[in-house]
Write a protein that holds these residues in place. Structure first.
Motif, short mmCIF file in Angstrom:
data_model
loop_
_atom_site.label_atom_id
_atom_site.label_comp_id
_atom_site.label_asym_id
_atom_site.label_seq_id
_atom_site.Cartn_x
_atom_site.Cartn_y
_atom_site.Cartn_z
N THR A 242 -6.27 -32.84 0.64
CA THR A 242 -5.80 -33.22 -0.70
C THR A 242 -4.32 -32.88 -0.89
OG1 THR A 242 -8.02 -32.89 -1.56
CG2 THR A 242 -6.24 -32.96 -3.18
N LEU A 243 -3.88 -31.75 -0.32
CA LEU A 243 -2.47 -31.36 -0.48
C LEU A 243 -1.56 -32.42 0.13
CD1 LEU A 243 -2.69 -27.54 0.40
CD2 LEU A 243 -2.94 -28.67 -1.82
N ARG A 252 -6.26 -39.36 -6.26
CA ARG A 252 -7.31 -38.38 -6.00
C ARG A 252 -8.21 -38.85 -4.85
NH1 ARG A 252 -10.33 -36.81 -11.14
NH2 ARG A 252 -10.55 -39.06 -11.36
N MET A 253 -8.81 -37.90 -4.17
CA MET A 253 -9.61 -38.17 -2.97
C MET A 253 -11.09 -37.82 -3.20
SD MET A 253 -8.04 -39.22 -0.24
CE MET A 253 -6.76 -40.21 -0.95
N ILE A 255 -12.90 -35.81 -1.86
CA ILE A 255 -12.96 -34.63 -0.98
C ILE A 255 -12.87 -33.37 -1.84
CG2 ILE A 255 -11.61 -33.29 0.73
CD1 ILE A 255 -12.71 -35.64 2.08
N ASN A 305 -15.50 -24.20 -4.64
CA ASN A 305 -14.24 -24.71 -4.10
C ASN A 305 -13.34 -23.56 -3.68
OD1 ASN A 305 -15.32 -26.90 -5.67
ND2 ASN A 305 -13.31 -27.88 -5.53
N SER A 306 -12.74 -23.67 -2.50
CA SER A 306 -11.86 -22.60 -2.05
C SER A 306 -10.92 -23.06 -0.94
CB SER A 306 -12.69 -21.42 -1.54
OG SER A 306 -11.85 -20.42 -1.01
N TYR A 307 -9.70 -22.58 -1.00
CA TYR A 307 -8.73 -22.78 0.08
C TYR A 307 -8.47 -21.47 0.82
CZ TYR A 307 -7.30 -27.47 -1.49
OH TYR A 307 -7.25 -28.81 -1.79
N ALA A 308 -9.22 -20.42 0.48
CA ALA A 308 -8.98 -19.11 1.10
C ALA A 308 -9.80 -19.02 2.38
CB ALA A 308 -9.38 -18.00 0.14
N ARG B 45 -11.91 -36.33 -7.02
CA ARG B 45 -11.68 -34.98 -7.53
C ARG B 45 -10.23 -34.57 -7.32
NH1 ARG B 45 -15.52 -36.34 -9.50
NH2 ARG B 45 -17.66 -35.56 -9.40
N ASP B 46 -9.71 -33.73 -8.25
CA ASP B 46 -8.34 -33.21 -8.08
C ASP B 46 -8.26 -32.23 -6.91
OD1 ASP B 46 -7.37 -34.64 -10.23
OD2 ASP B 46 -7.74 -33.03 -11.68
N ASN B 47 -9.32 -31.45 -6.72
CA ASN B 47 -9.40 -30.49 -5.61
C ASN B 47 -8.12 -29.66 -5.46
OD1 ASN B 47 -10.62 -29.25 -3.39
ND2 ASN B 47 -9.74 -30.73 -1.95
N PRO B 48 -7.67 -28.99 -6.53
CA PRO B 48 -6.39 -28.28 -6.46
C PRO B 48 -6.47 -27.01 -5.61
CG PRO B 48 -7.48 -27.78 -8.51
CD PRO B 48 -8.33 -28.82 -7.83
N ARG B 49 -5.33 -26.62 -5.02
CA ARG B 49 -5.21 -25.27 -4.46
C ARG B 49 -4.49 -24.47 -5.52
NH1 ARG B 49 -1.80 -24.37 0.93
NH2 ARG B 49 -0.05 -24.59 -0.50
N HIS B 52 -8.37 -23.77 -11.21
CA HIS B 52 -9.42 -24.79 -11.19
C HIS B 52 -10.39 -24.47 -12.32
CE1 HIS B 52 -13.04 -26.76 -9.00
NE2 HIS B 52 -12.20 -27.73 -9.29
N ARG B 70 -10.82 -20.44 -12.51
CA ARG B 70 -10.73 -19.59 -11.31
C ARG B 70 -9.66 -20.17 -10.39
NH1 ARG B 70 -13.05 -19.81 -6.20
NH2 ARG B 70 -13.69 -21.87 -6.82
N THR B 72 -8.46 -21.21 -6.79
CA THR B 72 -9.17 -21.52 -5.54
C THR B 72 -8.50 -20.89 -4.33
OG1 THR B 72 -7.95 -23.58 -5.24
CG2 THR B 72 -10.06 -23.72 -6.41
N MET B 73 -7.31 -20.30 -4.52
CA MET B 73 -6.64 -19.63 -3.39
C MET B 73 -6.90 -18.13 -3.43
SD MET B 73 -4.95 -20.50 -0.77
CE MET B 73 -4.62 -19.34 0.53
N THR B 74 -6.76 -17.53 -4.63
CA THR B 74 -6.91 -16.07 -4.73
C THR B 74 -8.31 -15.67 -5.21
OG1 THR B 74 -6.21 -16.08 -7.03
CG2 THR B 74 -4.47 -15.88 -5.37
N HIS B 75 -9.07 -16.64 -5.73
CA HIS B 75 -10.40 -16.40 -6.31
C HIS B 75 -10.36 -15.59 -7.60
CE1 HIS B 75 -12.33 -17.20 -2.11
NE2 HIS B 75 -11.78 -18.27 -2.64
#
Ligand code: FAD
Ligand code: ZN
Lengths: 421, 97
Positions: A242-243, A252-253, A255, A305-308, B45-49, B52, B70, B72-75
């Motif tokens: 997505t980035l 938007r995707m 995903i 959802n998470s990028y970590a 979906r926007d699915n941001p980093r 959210h 929340r 999505t990078m640091t939780h």
């Protein structure tokens, strides 16, 4: 650069291993290439290799923000199989499995592909029917499959819990003998070395920060190591999709990024000859034993959802519970490491290999839990899509616009809930 | 372990909750035949980093649906409120008393 062979191993063994050259170059990025692949994971590297090998494109580069193989390709549980249900998936993954069978020779690199067989257990009569249907579907596609009885399993994998008090009583299993595991790092390194030998520039520590367009055509990328121009850009960045598509203004995707954890135990003597998996409401688990003896296993996503690239404790407890339910003998085994990767979860659980609305920009994503086994075929088909600017026949159905056209490929019948695929 | 400050029960481990997903998605009216609008709501979906807004249900607690902010990078969890605007208003009126 020398070829690896029994002769080179013997020669180096006798001369103190001082003559091994580095496996690939570390070039400076050129100002322009004929094509750029973003992402130095399994799919980016195999794409670059097949662009050079199958399509004669040598003036190309792979741009990786970290180090080669530092993403999901180096974090997965390495299961390779082709036991799918829907025709598009079946044909694609079977093609991939055939490429795996010759991959070490193809790349002149031992990827340690081990066709030890994968067994999916079932625990109820309904699940037995589903397994029989899957086996028949596979056979209709010329992929061998076997149903195993509980008695057969007891001799093949004696350490499972077959007792009357088992949490999930084992009724039998479905076996694909040609399935197995491979050494994940070696797959990344093998493709990297083979691509480099064909002239591909592998550029590490090079993060793509922008995608350049002129009108509706892609013209190159901005990176932390300067601007690099190219008329064709392919994105293979897994959880970061997505980035990158945001940078390209693709909108938007379908995903979501989620994290999946994996675990490895301390090394043990040979204990488990097959890859064993089970999935049922309340439990999802897969386990195999690596050549070093560690038990490699995992379960479900962390679900949010998470990028970590870090996992959370409830899943650790869940997976440990599944392990104990399946193989109580693991109770005293210590965990050596556990880690997590950022998954590109798609809305129908299937991948996307596609052209996009921007000319010259191509997309490879949506691999969910299962993209490692796809590495050879994904690169093959994505390279063809990029080189010819048209879909490959094996991935035409996996286009980005399938969702809008009502042609989702939903193996599980789970609906548009990315974390449940 | 994430701790979600449930407005009804106080801070609880996230293992008590189930996750639905992006809370900013709104579906078209049920009788809408606008294909594009349905496609966007169902699939995109926007699915941001980063920050959210998402829906969680406190299934093993008060069973209320919550809208949680929340990262999505640091939780890191910024806030949690009742997802339904009516419930949110009722809760606000209750706490103001
Ligand atoms: C824990 C776990 C277990 C798994 N188990 C299995 C399994 O048993 N079997 C199976 O088939 N699959 C499995 N998978 C899935 C499989 O690993 C992935 O689907 C597959 O590796 C994804 O493709 P890739 O190798 O190209 O991704 P990656 O290796 O993640 O490659 C993407 C690369 O893009 C780079 N990148 C991102 N953004 C940028 C940028 N802006 N600029 C430059 N580079 C960038 C990243 O650094 C990364 O190296 C598992 C995954 C995980 C995490
Ligand atoms: Zn509550």
């Amino acid at each position: 650069m020398n070829r690896y062979s029994w002769f080179s191993v013997l020669k180096e063994g006798l001369t103190g291993h001082k003559g091994w050259p580095r496996a690939w170059r570390d070039p400076e990025p050129k100002p322009a290439y004929d094509a750029i692949v973003v992402g130095g994971g399994g799919h980016g590297l195999s794409t670059a290799y097949y662009l050079a090998r199958n399509h004669g494109m040598r003036n190309i580069a792979v741009l990786e923000k970290g180090y080669l193989g530092g993403g999901n390709v180096g974090r997965n549980t390495t299961i390779v199989r082709s036991n799918y249900m829907l025709p598009y998936s079946t044909q694609f993954y079977e093609f991939s499995l055939k490429l795996w069978e010759n991959l070490s020779h193809e790349l002149n690199y031992n990827v340690m592909f081990s066709q030890r067989g994968q067994i999916g257990l079932f625990h109820s009569p309904a699940a037995r029917d589903a397994a029989a249907r899957r086996a028949n579907t596979m056979r209709l596609n010329d992929i061998e499959a076997e149903l195993l009885s509980r008695e057969q399993l007891m001799t093949m994998i004696p350490h499972l819990d077959y007792s009357a008090s088992a949490r999930f009583p084992i009724l039998g299993g479905i076996l694909q003998r040609r399935a197995g595991t491979a050494r994940h790092d070696a797959v990344a390194w093998g493709y990297a070395r083979a691509a480099d030998r064909l002239g591909v520039d592998l550029i590490q520590n090079c993060e793509v920060t922008g995608i350049l367009r002129q009108g509706n055509r892609v013209t190159g990328v901005e990176t932390t190591r300067g601007t690099i121009l190219a008329p064709k850009v392919g994105l293979a960045v897994a959880g970061n999709t997505t980035l990158l598509t945001d940078m390209a203004g693709l909108g938007r995707m379908p995903i979501e990024s989620h994290k999946l954890q994996a675990f490895v135990s301390e090394p043990l003597k040979p204990l488990l000859d097959y890859v064993v998996a089970f999935a049922l409401p309340g439990g999802h688990f897969y386990i195999s034993q690596s050549d070093k003896g560690g038990l490699v296993f995992g379960g479900d996503l962390d679900m949010y959802n998470s990028y970590a690239q870090k996992g959370n404790l409830p899943v650790v407890e869940d997976v440990a519970g599944c392990a104990m339910a399946l193989m109580p003998c693991l109770g005293r085994v210590r965990l050596l490491r556990h880690w997590s990767g950022v998954m590109d979860m798609s809305m129908d659980g299937s991948h996307i290999i596609s052209k996009t609305a921007v000319e010259g920009l191509y997309l490879n994503t949506g691999w969910c839990y299962g993209g490692f086994k796809a590495t050879p075929a994904s690169g093959w088909c994505f390279a063809s899509t990029m080189a010819k600017d048209e879909p490959h026949e094996l991935t035409a159905a996996f286009s980005l616009d399938r969702f809008e056209r009502g042609l989702a490929i939903d193996e599980k019948g789970q609906g548009p809930t990315p974390n449940l695929h | 372990m994430l701790r979600i400050p449930c407005p009804f029960c106080g801070p609880r481990d996230h293992a008590e909750f189930t996750y639905l997903g992006d809370a900013t998605v709104t579906y078209p009216p049920i009788d809408s035949t606008d294909q594009r609008a349905w496609y966007e709501a169902v699939y995109l979906r926007d699915n941001p980093r980063g920050p959210h807004k998402e829906l969680w249900q406190h299934v093993n607690g008060c069973r209320m649906w919550l809208a949680v902010e929340r990262d999505t990078m640091t939780h890191e969890i910024k806030s949690a409120t009742a997802a339904h605007p009516g419930t949110r208003a009722a809760l606000a009126a209750e706490t103001a008393r």
